[in-house]
Design an enzyme around this catalytic site. Structure first.
Site, mmCIF file in Angstrom:
data_model
loop_
_atom_site.group_PDB
_atom_site.id
_atom_site.type_symbol
_atom_site.label_atom_id
_atom_site.label_comp_id
_atom_site.label_asym_id
_atom_site.label_seq_id
_atom_site.Cartn_x
_atom_site.Cartn_y
_atom_site.Cartn_z
ATOM 1 N N CYS A 78 0.821 -1.227 0.000
ATOM 2 C CA CYS A 78 0.000 0.000 0.000
ATOM 3 C C CYS A 78 0.846 1.265 0.000
ATOM 4 O O CYS A 78 0.368 2.335 -0.362
ATOM 5 C CB CYS A 78 -0.927 0.002 1.211
ATOM 6 S SG CYS A 78 -1.968 -1.461 1.239
ATOM 7 N N ASN A 114 -10.218 -0.914 -1.216
ATOM 8 C CA ASN A 114 -8.779 -0.682 -1.026
ATOM 9 C C ASN A 114 -8.055 -1.195 -2.268
ATOM 10 O O ASN A 114 -8.028 -2.400 -2.515
ATOM 11 C CB ASN A 114 -8.355 -1.444 0.231
ATOM 12 C CG ASN A 114 -6.887 -1.330 0.559
ATOM 13 O OD1 ASN A 114 -6.066 -1.046 -0.307
ATOM 14 N ND2 ASN A 114 -6.553 -1.577 1.802
ATOM 15 N N HIS A 164 -3.627 6.774 1.711
ATOM 16 C CA HIS A 164 -3.960 5.475 1.116
ATOM 17 C C HIS A 164 -5.345 5.082 1.628
ATOM 18 O O HIS A 164 -5.634 5.188 2.821
ATOM 19 C CB HIS A 164 -2.911 4.438 1.528
ATOM 20 C CG HIS A 164 -3.400 3.032 1.383
ATOM 21 N ND1 HIS A 164 -3.910 2.542 0.205
ATOM 22 C CD2 HIS A 164 -3.488 2.020 2.287
ATOM 23 C CE1 HIS A 164 -4.278 1.287 0.391
ATOM 24 N NE2 HIS A 164 -4.044 0.941 1.639
HETATM 25 N N1 ACO Z 1 -18.647 -10.048 7.251
HETATM 26 C C1 ACO Z 1 -19.192 -10.373 8.438
HETATM 27 N N2 ACO Z 1 -18.458 -10.719 9.507
HETATM 28 C C2 ACO Z 1 -17.115 -10.727 9.377
HETATM 29 C C3 ACO Z 1 -16.497 -10.403 8.160
HETATM 30 C C4 ACO Z 1 -17.322 -10.065 7.064
HETATM 31 N N3 ACO Z 1 -16.803 -9.727 5.871
HETATM 32 N N4 ACO Z 1 -15.161 -10.500 8.338
HETATM 33 C C5 ACO Z 1 -14.958 -10.883 9.600
HETATM 34 N N5 ACO Z 1 -16.136 -11.005 10.224
HETATM 35 C C6 ACO Z 1 -16.379 -11.437 11.616
HETATM 36 C C7 ACO Z 1 -15.240 -12.191 12.213
HETATM 37 O O1 ACO Z 1 -15.287 -13.544 11.837
HETATM 38 C C8 ACO Z 1 -15.496 -12.010 13.680
HETATM 39 O O2 ACO Z 1 -16.501 -12.905 14.055
HETATM 40 P P1 ACO Z 1 -16.453 -13.632 15.492
HETATM 41 O O3 ACO Z 1 -16.539 -12.500 16.481
HETATM 42 O O4 ACO Z 1 -17.664 -14.490 15.452
HETATM 43 O O5 ACO Z 1 -15.162 -14.361 15.548
HETATM 44 C C9 ACO Z 1 -16.092 -10.623 13.736
HETATM 45 O O6 ACO Z 1 -16.530 -10.293 12.404
HETATM 46 C C10 ACO Z 1 -15.097 -9.578 14.151
HETATM 47 O O7 ACO Z 1 -15.773 -8.357 14.125
HETATM 48 P P2 ACO Z 1 -15.289 -7.172 14.978
HETATM 49 O O8 ACO Z 1 -15.491 -7.459 16.412
HETATM 50 O O9 ACO Z 1 -15.840 -5.926 14.422
HETATM 51 O O10 ACO Z 1 -13.744 -7.246 14.756
HETATM 52 P P3 ACO Z 1 -12.770 -6.131 14.723
HETATM 53 O O11 ACO Z 1 -13.196 -5.020 15.608
HETATM 54 O O12 ACO Z 1 -11.417 -6.728 14.928
HETATM 55 O O13 ACO Z 1 -12.844 -5.579 13.214
HETATM 56 C C11 ACO Z 1 -11.776 -5.393 11.134
HETATM 57 C C12 ACO Z 1 -12.335 -6.330 12.174
HETATM 58 C C13 ACO Z 1 -12.903 -4.639 10.474
HETATM 59 C C14 ACO Z 1 -11.031 -6.209 10.063
HETATM 60 C C15 ACO Z 1 -10.842 -4.406 11.852
HETATM 61 O O14 ACO Z 1 -9.861 -5.091 12.541
HETATM 62 C C16 ACO Z 1 -10.232 -3.445 10.908
HETATM 63 O O15 ACO Z 1 -10.851 -2.529 10.436
HETATM 64 N N6 ACO Z 1 -8.928 -3.655 10.639
HETATM 65 C C17 ACO Z 1 -8.218 -2.896 9.642
HETATM 66 C C18 ACO Z 1 -7.972 -3.792 8.523
HETATM 67 C C19 ACO Z 1 -7.981 -3.079 7.218
HETATM 68 O O16 ACO Z 1 -8.770 -2.214 6.931
HETATM 69 N N7 ACO Z 1 -7.079 -3.445 6.397
HETATM 70 C C20 ACO Z 1 -7.002 -2.807 5.121
HETATM 71 C C21 ACO Z 1 -6.053 -3.540 4.306
HETATM 72 S S1 ACO Z 1 -4.437 -3.309 4.850
HETATM 73 C C22 ACO Z 1 -4.019 -1.761 4.468
HETATM 74 O O17 ACO Z 1 -4.373 -1.241 3.452
HETATM 75 C C23 ACO Z 1 -3.218 -1.063 5.416
#
Ligand code: ACO
Length: 329
Positions: free
Chosen positions: A112, A286, A256
């Site tokens: 990224c 993204n 980004h």
């Molecule tokens: N749809 C529905 N549920 C989902 C999905 C989806 N697409 N993906 C994951 N989940 C579930 C997980 O399995 C988990 O379920 P569980 O609790 O039963 O185990 C649950 O959602 C987790 O949800 P949250 O509690 O909201 O988790 P968290 O607060 O950790 O959020 C997230 C997850 C959104 C990925 C967060 O960590 C985040 O925003 N991280 C940043 C990642 C990112 O944006 N990366 C971009 C790419 S890298 C870059 O460009 C830098």
């Protein structure tokens, strides 16, 4: 001597994939995707369409805006982690598609942050007097790398395909790239990575590796979030300090497009309104190395900045890598 950005261009595939489409393919919901990432839709390639095609189209637009002949380009640098082939890099294809004869071309695999890394390298070539006109591109096709199933839902919903390009030209004027800052902290690399096909196996891809899904991108979302919301403000501040700028001197921050929640957290930590932090992730998801030049093109079209304004580009991504560039437009 400075490097002025004299032309920009972008390209995304025609095919739009909505969150409703995602709901058909995996256990997810429009509400979950929008609330966690801000994404409503993204563009994905169709069969036969490749990252080098997107790069070519974005580059031709940038060359047209620059008002130069392609033959004037004396270096091509492409940021990508999704080249059409395992080797050589996409830059060789782009150099050929643009009919650039024998000019140098290479890829930068800084995920990224790669567009800013590439911009920084192009800028150093120009400042050193080694090149006069440099084509810098970010191009990605992430869609073909995703695990489009319940197992891959945490990453599959986030990524889109696209390309953006900029033509840099040596200039003695005020306008241009003021500074760039590049960082990496490799100890975190396994928090956001794609392990295979890697050169540490012989053969590089096996049935077992495929069954273990080790060819799909893996992300520890919480750790990515935590590091991103620290590193973005740090590297933006670094750009401002290097140029004795306050946030009031900055017309627009173009980050980004990782995740809307990351951008909102960064704005909050820096005490700036989201009006100053450009966002178009709702339309494209993204797009990794392509997201900053795509956002730059849209922000310009929308009149978000004009000649003489100071912009800061900032990125964070796999590696972990992070980077910023301050630009007087
Ligand atoms: N749809 C529905 N549920 C989902 C999905 C989806 N697409 N993906 C994951 N989940 C579930 C997980 O399995 C988990 O379920 P569980 O609790 O039963 O185990 C649950 O959602 C987790 O949800 P949250 O509690 O909201 O988790 P968290 O607060 O950790 O959020 C997230 C997850 C959104 C990925 C967060 O960590 C985040 O925003 N991280 C940043 C990642 C990112 O944006 N990366 C971009 C790419 S890298 C870059 O460009 C830098």
């Amino acid at each position: 001597m400075k490097s002025q950005i004299i032309g920009i261009g972008s390209c995304v595939p025609d095919k739009v994939v909505t969150n409703a489409d995602m709901e058909q393919w995996m256990d997810t919901s429009d509400e979950w995707i929008q609330s966690r990432s801000g994404i409503k839709e993204r563009h994905w390639v169709s069969e036969g369409e490749s990252a080098s095609d997107l790069a070519e189209s974005a580059s031709r637009k940038a060359i047209e805006m620059a008002g130069i002949q392609a033959e004037e380009i004396d270096l091509v640098i492409v940021g990508t982690i999704t080249s059409d082939y395992f080797f050589p890099g996409i830059s060789a294809q782009l150099q050929d598609k643009l009919g650039l004869g024998t000019v140098g071309a290479f890829d930068i695999k800084a995920a990224c942050s790669a567009f800013i890394y590439a911009l920084s390298i192009g800028d150093q070539f120009i400042r050193a007097g080694t090149a006069e006109t440099v084509l810098v591109v970010g191009a990605e096709v992430q869609s073909t790398a995703l695990n489009i199933s319940d197992e891959g839902r945490d990453t599959a919903v986030l990524f889109g395909d696209g390309a953006g390009a900029a033509v840099l030209k040596a200039s003695k004027g005020e306008r241009g790239i003021l500074s760039t800052h590049l960082h990496c902290q490799g100890k975190h690399l396994k928090l956001l990575w794609c392990e295979e096909p890697g050169s540490n196996h012989h053969p590089r891809m096996t049935e077992d590796l495929l069954k273990e899904a080790r060819h799909y991108p893996m992300m520890n979302g919480r750790e990515v979030f935590k590091n991103a919301v620290t590193r973005f403000p740090e590297v933006i501040q670094e750009a401002m300090d290097a140029n004795q700028l306050s946030i009031d001197d900055v017309a627009l921050i173009i980050p980004h497009q990782a995740n809307l929640r990351i951008s909102q957290a960064v704005a909050k930590r820096m005490g700036v309104s989201m009006d100053k932090v450009y966002s178009n992730i709702h339309k494209y998801g993204n797009t990794t190395a392509a997201s900053i030049p795509i956002a730059l093109c849209e922000a310009l079209e929308e009149g978000e900045f004009s000649e003489g304004d100071t912009l800061i580009f900032a990125a964070f991504g796999a590696g972990f890598t992070w980077a910023s560039a301050a630009v007087k437009w």
